[in-house]
Each structure stands twice: as C-alpha cells, then as structure tokens.
Design a protein around this motif. Structure first.
Motif, PDB file in Angstrom:
ATOM      1  N   GLU A 194      41.860  45.316  37.957  1.00  0.00           N
ATOM      2  CA  GLU A 194      40.861  44.250  38.104  1.00  0.00           C
ATOM      3  C   GLU A 194      40.304  44.212  39.530  1.00  0.00           C
ATOM      4  O   GLU A 194      39.146  44.506  39.764  1.00  0.00           O
ATOM      5  CB  GLU A 194      41.496  42.911  37.736  1.00  0.00           C
ATOM      6  CG  GLU A 194      40.539  41.747  37.845  1.00  0.00           C
ATOM      7  CD  GLU A 194      41.213  40.412  37.559  1.00  0.00           C
ATOM      8  OE1 GLU A 194      42.456  40.368  37.513  1.00  0.00           O
ATOM      9  OE2 GLU A 194      40.490  39.418  37.400  1.00  0.00           O
ATOM     10  N   ALA A 195      41.162  43.861  40.481  1.00  0.00           N
ATOM     11  CA  ALA A 195      40.714  43.702  41.864  1.00  0.00           C
ATOM     12  C   ALA A 195      41.941  43.811  42.764  1.00  0.00           C
ATOM     13  O   ALA A 195      43.060  43.521  42.326  1.00  0.00           O
ATOM     14  CB  ALA A 195      40.063  42.332  42.051  1.00  0.00           C
ATOM     15  N   PHE A 226      46.741  49.215  43.969  1.00  0.00           N
ATOM     16  CA  PHE A 226      48.057  49.208  43.315  1.00  0.00           C
ATOM     17  C   PHE A 226      49.180  49.742  44.211  1.00  0.00           C
ATOM     18  O   PHE A 226      49.825  50.735  43.884  1.00  0.00           O
ATOM     19  CB  PHE A 226      47.994  49.998  41.989  1.00  0.00           C
ATOM     20  CG  PHE A 226      47.334  49.219  40.883  1.00  0.00           C
ATOM     21  CD1 PHE A 226      48.048  48.274  40.165  1.00  0.00           C
ATOM     22  CD2 PHE A 226      45.990  49.411  40.588  1.00  0.00           C
ATOM     23  CE1 PHE A 226      47.432  47.532  39.155  1.00  0.00           C
ATOM     24  CE2 PHE A 226      45.378  48.661  39.583  1.00  0.00           C
ATOM     25  CZ  PHE A 226      46.102  47.737  38.871  1.00  0.00           C
ATOM     26  N   ASN A 232      39.832  50.037  40.839  1.00  0.00           N
ATOM     27  CA  ASN A 232      39.636  48.686  40.306  1.00  0.00           C
ATOM     28  C   ASN A 232      38.177  48.476  39.947  1.00  0.00           C
ATOM     29  O   ASN A 232      37.305  49.167  40.471  1.00  0.00           O
ATOM     30  CB  ASN A 232      40.035  47.646  41.363  1.00  0.00           C
ATOM     31  CG  ASN A 232      41.542  47.505  41.490  1.00  0.00           C
ATOM     32  OD1 ASN A 232      42.237  47.223  40.519  1.00  0.00           O
ATOM     33  ND2 ASN A 232      42.053  47.740  42.686  1.00  0.00           N
ATOM     34  N   HIS A 248      48.299  44.519  31.839  1.00  0.00           N
ATOM     35  CA  HIS A 248      48.322  44.705  33.292  1.00  0.00           C
ATOM     36  C   HIS A 248      49.766  44.594  33.811  1.00  0.00           C
ATOM     37  O   HIS A 248      50.519  43.721  33.353  1.00  0.00           O
ATOM     38  CB  HIS A 248      47.443  43.631  33.942  1.00  0.00           C
ATOM     39  CG  HIS A 248      47.105  43.913  35.361  1.00  0.00           C
ATOM     40  ND1 HIS A 248      48.038  43.844  36.367  1.00  0.00           N
ATOM     41  CD2 HIS A 248      45.951  44.289  35.937  1.00  0.00           C
ATOM     42  CE1 HIS A 248      47.459  44.152  37.509  1.00  0.00           C
ATOM     43  NE2 HIS A 248      46.187  44.436  37.271  1.00  0.00           N
TER      44      HIS A 248
END
Ligand code: URA
Length: 312
Positions: free
Chosen positions: A157-158, A170, A196, A277
C-alpha cells in the motif's frame, strides 16, 4: 511543590506522540494564503508549458534532436526556492511547496511516467514530481527494491515509518514477515521486486486518500511495465483495488487469479493475485492459514510459468 517537572514530562510525552504519529512539520507564526499560492503555482506551470521545452518527454525529444544521441535530460527543475528533496527546502524553512489540484497532478504524473524508459529514469522523474502532498511530510521517496527485471513483483500500500526512514519498501515488521513468507515457498527476497502503490509515507501511517493513490498510480504502473514480471502479487486490499481495480473486499478477492492489463496496450496482460497484507497477518495470526494457501497457489503458478519459459 512546583508542577514544572510534570508539565515538562507532559510536553515531552506530547512531542513523542507527535513524532510517533509522523507530525514533523511546525506551524508558522503568520498565516499563509495557500489559495493564492496555488493560483500562482498553476500560473507558473502554465507559463512553463508555454515556453518550450518543458515536459520531461518534450525535453527528452529536444535533447535527442539537439545532440543526436540518447543523452539523458534531467526532469524539469523545481521552482526557485522550492525544495530539492523530500521536505528539504533549498531556502529557509518552511517549505514553500504547495499542493496542486489533482487533475494537474495526475496529468503530470502520467506524462512523467510515460517518459521514463528505464527504472532509473522513472525514479528520477518521481523524485522531481511535486504533485503529491504526501511527499511534503515524507523523509524519503520509497521507490522499489529488488532486481530491475524479476519474475515476481509484490505491491503493497504505502511505506510505514521504517520504510520512510530507510527509503526501502517492506523493511519493518511487515517486511520481515514478508521475507519469511517468501522463504516458506523457497523464494529469496533479493530475487523479487517489491514496491508500493504510493511511494511516500502518509503522516501517522494513515491510509492514502483515493486522490493520493490516483496521483501516484501512473508511477507504479510504469514500474510494472518496466520490470515486466511474470506474476504480480497485490498485498492487501488498497493495493488490489488500485492495481487490479477490484471493488471486492480482500477476504473475497484474495487467492483468485486475475489479469493485470496495461493502460496503453490492454491486450498484454500479467497474471495477478491478491493476498492478505503481512501487517494484517501480524494483527490476525489465525488468518495465516489463508495466506499459506495463497502462497502455495503462487508457488504452483510460478512453477507453471517456469515450465512454460523453459519449455518443460
Ligand atoms: N506496508 C506496506 O504496504 N508497504 C510497506 O512498504 C511497508 C508496510
């Protein structure tokens, strides 16, 4: 007894809370007319467009015809006094960077993303992009990690706090779990591409708004095109929604194979799957059994595509 120490403790605790929440920009003593600044910025950009060449693609074309070579041309420069990097103004604090309306930002993002012929160019064009507010509060632009071409591409996502500090996607607790998930099916993190949908940490780890996601989308779409993975894995619902355009919730969407199609050439598609996630799995460990199913499906599909490419 004086209450000074407890006030000081409270102030320190408040500052610690602000820091944890990602609030790092101070308020000014005097008010600022951001409507006027926005109007002036739009006028400046329109004037720039009128005095050619201005856009990265125009500059590139002009650069090529002028030099008759593949010389790289740097992306358009920020306005005088504008910040040169993330939150680092080249003049006095505070930043005079301002938000610009979404449609202009999306058009600028598309034009930049299209102009990039390599990942390095894409990163450079993203670094010079001032159309997303998230960049103002982020420490780093978190572009992507891993090989420039990879069979497998993971899209989250971000960035969170750790990723914002490191400038790498990550790397925090979610990233460590992602690495273990990869190892569980015999993959190494250094062999997969990780990125992301949004390259800047939203303040306080809030979710990116739909407008912020749309503004950043052309960059991640171009990154997909340039990496040309054989399989895309969307981690979590926001990524699956943005990349695959799915309206379903992640618990329905996960584990189903879909096709990612390119904007410009919709006929070429890439198999894509959404998974839970890692941050969600950290909060809901019981759901790891679903993630395990999806990992096994991914492993099987990878083996198939390997077989196809080696003709086995
Ligand atoms: N969560 C994400 O979606 N991306 C990261 O890079 C880190 C945490």
């Amino acid at each position: 007894m004086s209450d000074a120490p407890s006030r000081r403790d409270a102030a320190i605790a408040l500052l610690a809370f602000y820091r944890e929440a990602g609030i790092e920009t101070l308020l000014l003593d005097a008010p600022r007319d951001r409507f006027a600044e926005t109007a002036a910025e739009i006028e400046r950009r329109q004037a720039n467009r009128r005095s050619e060449p201005t856009s990265p693609s125009q500059e590139r074309r002009a650069g090529r015809s002028a030099h008759g070579s593949q010389d790289r041309v740097s992306p358009s420069q920020p306005a005088a006094g504008a910040p040169t990097g993330n939150g680092t103004p080249d003049s006095a604090f505070p930043s005079n960077r301002i938000a610009i309306p979404d449609d202009i930002a999306v058009a600028d993002a598309r034009e930049r993303a299209r102009a990039a012929a390599t990942l390095a160019e894409l990163k450079e064009l993203l670094d010079g992009f001032e159309g997303c507010n998230l960049k103002i509060t982020a420490k780093h632009t978190v572009f992507g990690d891993g090989p420039e071409t990879a069979d497998l591409m993971f899209i989250g996502e971000a960035p969170g706090r750790d990723e914002d500090m490191a400038g790498v996607p990550f790397v925090g607790r979610s990233g460590q779990l992602l690495n273990r998930m990869l190892e569980a099916i015999g993959l190494k993190r250094e062999n997969v591409r990780v990125t992301n949908t949004v390259p800047w940490r939203p303040p306080g780890n809030r979710a990116p708004t739909p407008a912020e996601t749309q503004i950043c989308l052309p960059f991640v779409q171009r990154q997909i095109e340039l990496v040309a993975p054989k399989i895309i894995v969307c981690l979590g619902s926001p990524s699956a929604k943005a990349i695959l355009g799915s309206a379903e919730g992640i618990l329905r969407m996960r584990g189903k194979w879909q096709s990612y199609s390119f904007d410009l050439s919709p006929s070429s598609t890439i198999p894509a799957i959404a998974m839970l996630h890692p941050a969600y799995l950290l909060r809901q460990p019981a759901q790891k059994r679903l993630a395990w199913r999806d990992l096994l499906a991914l492993k099987a599909r990878l083996a198939e595509t390997d077989g196809e490419s080696t003709g086995n």
